[in-house]
Design a protein around this motif. Structure first.
Motif, short mmCIF file in Angstrom:
data_model
loop_
_atom_site.label_atom_id
_atom_site.label_comp_id
_atom_site.label_asym_id
_atom_site.label_seq_id
_atom_site.Cartn_x
_atom_site.Cartn_y
_atom_site.Cartn_z
N ILE A 144 0.84 -1.20 0.00
CA ILE A 144 0.00 0.00 0.00
C ILE A 144 0.87 1.25 0.00
O ILE A 144 0.64 2.20 -0.76
CB ILE A 144 -0.95 -0.01 1.22
N ALA A 145 1.89 1.24 0.85
CA ALA A 145 2.82 2.38 0.89
C ALA A 145 3.57 2.54 -0.43
O ALA A 145 3.83 3.66 -0.88
CB ALA A 145 3.80 2.20 2.04
N MET A 146 3.91 1.41 -1.06
CA MET A 146 4.61 1.47 -2.35
C MET A 146 3.75 2.15 -3.41
O MET A 146 4.23 3.00 -4.16
CB MET A 146 4.98 0.06 -2.79
N LEU A 147 2.47 1.79 -3.48
CA LEU A 147 1.58 2.42 -4.46
C LEU A 147 1.43 3.91 -4.18
O LEU A 147 1.37 4.73 -5.12
CB LEU A 147 0.21 1.74 -4.43
N ARG A 158 -1.19 14.62 -0.25
CA ARG A 158 -2.66 14.54 -0.18
C ARG A 158 -3.09 13.47 0.82
O ARG A 158 -4.04 13.67 1.58
CB ARG A 158 -3.23 14.27 -1.57
N ALA A 159 -2.41 12.33 0.80
CA ALA A 159 -2.74 11.28 1.76
C ALA A 159 -2.43 11.73 3.18
O ALA A 159 -3.16 11.40 4.12
CB ALA A 159 -1.97 10.01 1.43
N ALA A 160 -1.34 12.48 3.35
CA ALA A 160 -0.97 12.96 4.68
C ALA A 160 -2.06 13.82 5.28
O ALA A 160 -2.36 13.72 6.49
CB ALA A 160 0.35 13.74 4.61
N LEU A 300 6.10 5.03 5.70
CA LEU A 300 6.76 4.10 4.78
C LEU A 300 6.77 4.63 3.36
O LEU A 300 7.77 4.49 2.64
CB LEU A 300 6.05 2.75 4.81
N SER A 301 5.68 5.27 2.93
CA SER A 301 5.65 5.82 1.57
C SER A 301 6.66 6.95 1.42
O SER A 301 7.33 7.06 0.38
CB SER A 301 4.23 6.32 1.24
N LEU A 302 6.80 7.78 2.45
CA LEU A 302 7.79 8.86 2.40
C LEU A 302 9.20 8.30 2.35
O LEU A 302 10.06 8.78 1.60
CB LEU A 302 7.61 9.75 3.63
N VAL A 325 8.87 -0.83 -7.53
CA VAL A 325 8.51 -2.24 -7.38
C VAL A 325 9.63 -3.00 -6.67
O VAL A 325 9.37 -3.82 -5.77
CB VAL A 325 8.19 -2.87 -8.75
N ALA A 326 10.86 -2.74 -7.05
CA ALA A 326 12.00 -3.43 -6.44
C ALA A 326 12.12 -3.07 -4.96
O ALA A 326 12.35 -3.96 -4.11
CB ALA A 326 13.29 -3.06 -7.18
#
Length: 379
Positions: A144-147, A158-160, A300-302, A325-326
Motif C-alpha cells: 500500500i505504501a509502495m503504491l 494529499r494522503a498525509a 513508509l511511503s515517504l 517495485v524493487a
C-alpha cells in the motif's frame, strides 16, 4: 492545497506530475507529525525506560533538542541549493565520491528502517488484536505504501492531509484517556536525574525517533524556503512531545517503574488497563493501533520515495516504476525474513552508527562549502 511553481531540478523530481510542486511549511509539518506518530510507540518507550539516570524527561528533551539542531543544519545545506534535493546538493558540492558516501549508507539505513518499522507494527498487531492472522497479510502495509509512494510527493502530501487528520486526533484522544487511572503518588516525574544516560546504549538506540527530517531528503527541493525546513520539524516535535512523554510516563505511573520496564509494549499495556463504562468502544488498543497504522503507511511511503530518489541519484538510468517495485518487494521480503522481535531490537542498535553518520554528513558538507567559499573570497 498543493501549490504550483516553476519546474525544479533534482533526482526526486523525476515524475512530471511532481516537477512543479511547491510545499508549504504546514504540509511539511503534517508529514513530520505522521513520522512522529508512526515511530514513537513501537520501541521508543521501552528504550527510554531502560536508559540510566533517574527521571526520563532528560533523555527525551535531549533527543528533541538534538533533532532540532540536526534539522537546522540539514536546512542550511538545502538553503544553499534551492530546487535540488539533498542528493543533488551533495553531488554539486563533493561530486560522485560525496554522493556515494551519502547515498549508499542512506539507502542501506532507510531500507533497514522500513523493514523494521513494518515488521514491528505487524508484530504488535499480531500480538495484541489479530493473533491468528499470518504476518504475510499484516505486511500488506508495504505494498500500500509502495503504491502511494509511486504517485510521487503530490500523492503523499494529499494522503498525509487525510491520514494525519484521522490518525493524530485518535491517538491523542486515546492518550488523554490514560490520565484517568494514574498514580502520582509514585512520584516518577519528579525523580532526581543525572547525565548517566549519555553512557546508555538505549539512549542512542532511541535516537531513531528524532531523525524524521532525514526522510525528507528527496522532498527538500519542493520547499518554498528551503532554509526554513527545520521550523515545521521543530513545531511537529514540540506539538508531539506531550504524546511522547505520555507514552513513557503513563505506564510508569500506572504499573510502577519495575513492571513497566518488564513490558515489551508499556504504552499499549497501559491502554489495555483503561476501562470506563461510558466508552462505546471496548478495545481501545485496537482503535489506537488502527490509527497508528495509517501513520505507518504514510511514513513508509515517504521513506520509499526517498530511497528511490537515492537509487536514481546513483543510477539515473533506473526506471522509476521498476525502482518502486524493487524497493517494495525487497522491503516486503526482508520484513518476512526477520526471525524475532529480539532481532529488531538488535537491528536498531546495529544501525545507530549509520544513523549518526547520516545526521552529521549534510552539516559537514554545508560547512565544507562555506569554508571553501570563504577561501575563494579571501583569495
Amino acid at each position: 492545497m498543493v501549490q504550483k511553481a516553476g519546474a525544479v531540478e533534482g533526482t526526486a523530481g523525476m515524475n512530471d506530475t511532481n516537477s512543479a510542486i511547491k510545499l508549504s511549511d504546514a504540509q511539511y509539518f503534517i508529514m513530520q507529525l505522521a513520522v512522529f506518530g508512526a515511530t514513537s510507540y513501537f520501541l521508543y518507550p521501552y528504550l527510554i525506560l531502560h536508559t540510566d539516570g533517574g527521571s526520563y524527561w532528560m533523555p527525551i528533551v535531549t533527543g528533541l533538542l538534538a533533532g532540532i539542531l540536526g534539522a537546522r543544519l540539514f536546512s542550511g545545506l538545502m538553503a544553499q541549493y534551492p530546487g535540488l534535493d539533498a542528493f543533488a546538493a551533495i553531488k554539486r558540492v563533493l561530486g560522485w565520491p560525496g554522493l556515494l558516501l551519502f547515498a549508499l549508507p542512506y539507502g542501506w539505513y532507510i531500507w533497514r528502517a522500513m523493514t523494521m518499522i513494518a515488521r514491528a507494527h505487524a508484530e504488535i498487531v499480531s500480538m495484541t488484536i489479530l493473533h491468528s492472522t499470518p504476518l504475510w497479510i499484516l505486511h500488506c502495509t508495504i505494498p500500500i505504501a509502495m503504491l502511494l509512494a509511486a504517485g510521487g510527493v503530490a500523492s503523499i502530501v494529499r494522503a498525509a492531509a487525510v491520514f494525519v487528520m484521522v490518525g493524530i486526533p485518535v491517538t491523542i484522544g486515546i492518550t488523554l484517556l490514560g490520565f484517568s487511572d494514574l498514580d502520582f503518588a509514585l512520584r516518577e516525574p519528579w525523580r532526581p536525574t543525572d547525565l548517566s544516560y549519555w553512557g546508555s546504549r538505549s539512549f542512542y538506540k532511541s535516537s531513531f525517533v528524532w531523525i524524521g527530517f532525514l526522510y525528507l531528503c528527496s522532498c527538500g527541493q519542493y520547499a518554498q524556503v528551503p532554509g526554513r525546513l527545520w521550523r515545521p520539524y521543530a513545531a511537529a516535535a514540540f506539538c508531539f512531545l506531550p504524546a511522547i512523554a505520555a507514552a513513557i510516563y503513563f505506564p510508569v505511573l500506572t504499573f510502577g517503574v519495575g513492571f513497566a520496564k518488564a513490558l515489551t509494549f508499556p504504552f499499549l499495556s497501559k491502554m489495555d488497563s483503561v476501562s470506563h463504562y461510558w466508552l462505546v468502544v471496548e478495545n481501545l488498543t485496537a482503535v489506537f493501533l488502527s490509527a497508528v497504522i495509517l501513520l505507518v503507511i504514510l511514513t513508509l511511503s515517504l521513506m520509499m520515495h526517498s530511497l528511490v530518489a537515492a537509487l536514481r541519484a546513483l543510477m539515473p538510468f533506473l526506471p522509476a516504476r521498476f525502482a518502486y517495485v524493487a524497493v517494495g518487494a525487497g522491503t516486503y521480503i526482508s520484513a518476512q525474513l526477520i526471525p524475532s522481535w529480539g532481532w529488531i531490537e538488535k537491528g536498531i542498535w546495529a544501525d545507530t552508527p549509520v544513523r549518526i553518520y547520516l545526521v552529521l554528513f549534510p552539516p559537514v558538507v554545508w560547512l565544507w562549502r562555506r569554508l571553501a567559499s570563504g577561501r575563494r573570497h579571501s583569495a
